[in-house]
Motif scaffolding. Structure first.
Motif, mmCIF file in Angstrom:
data_model
loop_
_atom_site.group_PDB
_atom_site.id
_atom_site.type_symbol
_atom_site.label_atom_id
_atom_site.label_comp_id
_atom_site.label_asym_id
_atom_site.label_seq_id
_atom_site.Cartn_x
_atom_site.Cartn_y
_atom_site.Cartn_z
ATOM 1 N N LYS A 34 -48.493 104.607 -2.991
ATOM 2 C CA LYS A 34 -47.536 105.110 -3.966
ATOM 3 C C LYS A 34 -48.263 105.922 -5.037
ATOM 4 O O LYS A 34 -49.231 105.451 -5.624
ATOM 5 C CB LYS A 34 -46.768 103.959 -4.626
ATOM 6 C CG LYS A 34 -45.950 103.138 -3.634
ATOM 7 C CD LYS A 34 -44.903 103.998 -2.961
ATOM 8 C CE LYS A 34 -44.132 103.205 -1.926
ATOM 9 N NZ LYS A 34 -43.139 104.050 -1.223
ATOM 10 N N SER A 40 -44.172 107.829 -13.440
ATOM 11 C CA SER A 40 -43.831 106.808 -12.449
ATOM 12 C C SER A 40 -44.244 105.426 -12.927
ATOM 13 O O SER A 40 -43.566 104.436 -12.621
ATOM 14 C CB SER A 40 -44.507 107.129 -11.112
ATOM 15 O OG SER A 40 -45.916 107.099 -11.230
ATOM 16 N N GLY A 197 -49.795 100.725 -8.616
ATOM 17 C CA GLY A 197 -49.235 101.176 -7.341
ATOM 18 C C GLY A 197 -48.751 100.024 -6.482
ATOM 19 O O GLY A 197 -47.712 100.125 -5.816
ATOM 20 N N ALA A 201 -44.977 99.393 -5.171
ATOM 21 C CA ALA A 201 -44.687 99.200 -3.752
ATOM 22 C C ALA A 201 -43.883 97.927 -3.522
ATOM 23 O O ALA A 201 -42.923 97.923 -2.732
ATOM 24 C CB ALA A 201 -45.995 99.157 -2.968
ATOM 25 N N GLU A 204 -40.328 98.489 -4.716
ATOM 26 C CA GLU A 204 -39.568 99.340 -3.785
ATOM 27 C C GLU A 204 -39.224 98.580 -2.510
ATOM 28 O O GLU A 204 -38.138 98.755 -1.948
ATOM 29 C CB GLU A 204 -40.383 100.591 -3.451
ATOM 30 C CG GLU A 204 -39.657 101.566 -2.544
ATOM 31 C CD GLU A 204 -40.455 102.830 -2.319
ATOM 32 O OE1 GLU A 204 -40.217 103.498 -1.292
ATOM 33 O OE2 GLU A 204 -41.321 103.142 -3.173
#
Length: 447
Positions: A34, A40, A197, A201, A204
């Motif tokens: 990611k 982000s 990251g 992940a 998500e």
């Protein structure tokens, strides 16, 4: 080859150089697959919470400019223009809270925060405007002198289509974070991109899992040959995919069989991973877990101590960075000798009401705080001087160790009536001069 190597440089291998962070967030690939950049990362609730806590804490603290007086004390420099700029309004478009909150957000995400210093003809600071850190580059010229190069955009100046503006250190207010060269700080987001990251992940994965009706993926087995597998897959997704179609009963024809292949979230320790990543992000910003909503290891006995440690070990280093940066960039050479900036953290360290009152009582009885000093800390109106608001009182029962037996000796000599036996040393004369004074004060009732 040199052009591409300079463009696609690795973000996890920072170099010891004064180059700014122009490309630092352009590529943010992580081992979790990611991309992580400042925007982000802010979509993660833990990162957003940590950044908001620290930025609002710095922005909400009272910031004052003090001046040393002739007697060694200090007073607020209310007549200085900088006091109004930093305490109330740094520019016509922002309040002091918004300005410091924006600058602290830049510092936490990019590792640096910049503001352009606007001066008048006398060299006095009249305004401060924040600058985006990802457009700023810090470098040295051929003579080794520092300069700041800023990439403008139409969002900031509609009359300019994008050009580089070179600014001198005299015109830039810069607060660097932790870095390798002492001039430019490295982004905490870039340094911890793999941890963030992984958190992105897992979040998500959870979102897609529930979007699929909390049903793991699998295989549709057919005993024969499927002429159009894409049509069968699409038909299955339309009928049973998504959270709106969860718990539907599937009817399989022609001997088809559904076999799940994905491991369950429990087997993958999905919840434990998400929880650990929240603690990991809080560790990056050194924020206590209870301040980001993790109360597992917090109780009534230790949560107050954790809040005090937040002020001491988390907030104070940032405040020192701010104070020294303002001292270096905003004050003139003459003002640096007798003026300084100071954040007031007393409101965060006062504790509960009973603890404050006990502390005030000790300070009042030992003579290092007056009634007005205490009332000022509690935001109460001051007592006039004629009513004793500024008196410093002490307990009259206390005396020096070397004078512990002087009252007993005095009473014994008075009973014997021998006034000539009293020694006439310098120490005794000093005690004799001091004792009647203490007795006189107690008789008058003054403490």
């Amino acid at each position: 080859m040199s052009i591409f190597s300079g463009l696609f440089k690795s973000r996890d291998k920072p170099k010891d150089a004064t180059a700014g962070s122009s490309w630092r967030f352009f590529f943010g690939g992580t081992t979790a697959g990611k991309p992580v950049n400042e925007r982000s990362a802010m979509q993660m609730t833990a990162v957003y919470c940590c950044v908001r806590i620290l930025s609002e804490a710095v922005a909400g603290l009272p910031l004052h400019l003090y001046r040393y007086t002739d007697n060694g004390s200090k007073e607020k420099a209310l007549d200085n223009q900088l006091y109004f700029l930093l305490h109330d309004e740094p520019n016509p478009e922002m309040t002091s809270f918004i300005f410091r909150e924006t600058m602290m957000t830049h510092l936490l995400l990019y590792g640096n925060c910049y503001a352009q210093i606007i001066r008048n003809g006398k060299g006095e600071v009249v305004a401060l405007y924040p600058l985006m850190p990802n457009r700023m580059t810090v470098d040295r010229d051929q003579e080794g002198k520092l300069y700041y190069e800023y990439q403008t955009s139409q969002d900031e100046a509609h009359t300019m289509e994008g050009s580089l503006v070179r600014l001198q250190p005299y015109d830039v207010f810069h607060v660097p974070g932790l870095g390798f060269d002492g001039l430019v700080g490295y982004s905490p987001i870039a340094m911890a991109k793999n941890a963030i990251g992984l958190a992105i992940a897992t979040e998500e994965y959870g979102a897609k899992f529930f979007a699929n009706g909390a049903t793991p993926g699998g295989i549709l087995e057919h005993p024969g040959i499927v002429k159009d597998p894409e049509r069968v897959r699409q038909s299955w997704s339309n009928a049973f995919g998504g959270s709106a179609n969860s718990n539907k009963v599937a009817v399989l024809e022609e001997g088809m069989k559904y076999t799940p292949i994905s491991i369950s979230p429990e087997e993958a320790q999905f919840l434990e991973t998400r929880k650990f990543q929240i603690d990991e992000i809080a560790r990056i910003f050194r924020v206590p877990p209870h301040m980001v909503g993790d109360l597992e290891k917090s109780s009534f006995s230790n949560i107050e101590q954790q809040s005090l440690e937040f002020v001491t070990y988390t907030l104070r280093p940032w405040l020192v960075r701010w104070e020294q940066a303002m001292q270096r960039s905003l004050l003139s050479e003459d003002e640096k000798k007798n003026c300084f900036f100071k954040f007031n953290v007393d409101g965060l360290l006062r504790g509960d009401y009973q603890s404050r009152m006990n502390g005030y009582a000790t300070a009042r009885q030992n003579g290092w705080m007056s009634a007005n000093d205490i009332r000022e800390l509690e935001d109460m109106d001051l007592i006039p001087d004629e009513l004793g608001g500024n008196l410093y009182l002490i307990n009259g029962n206390m005396t020096k160790l070397q004078d512990a037996g002087i009252f007993a000796n005095k009473s014994g000599q008075e009973e014997s009536g021998d006034e000539n036996e009293e020694p006439q040393t310098d120490e005794t004369q000093e005690d004799q001069s001091g004792v009647p004074e203490q007795r006189l004060q107690r008789k008058r009732g003054s403490v």
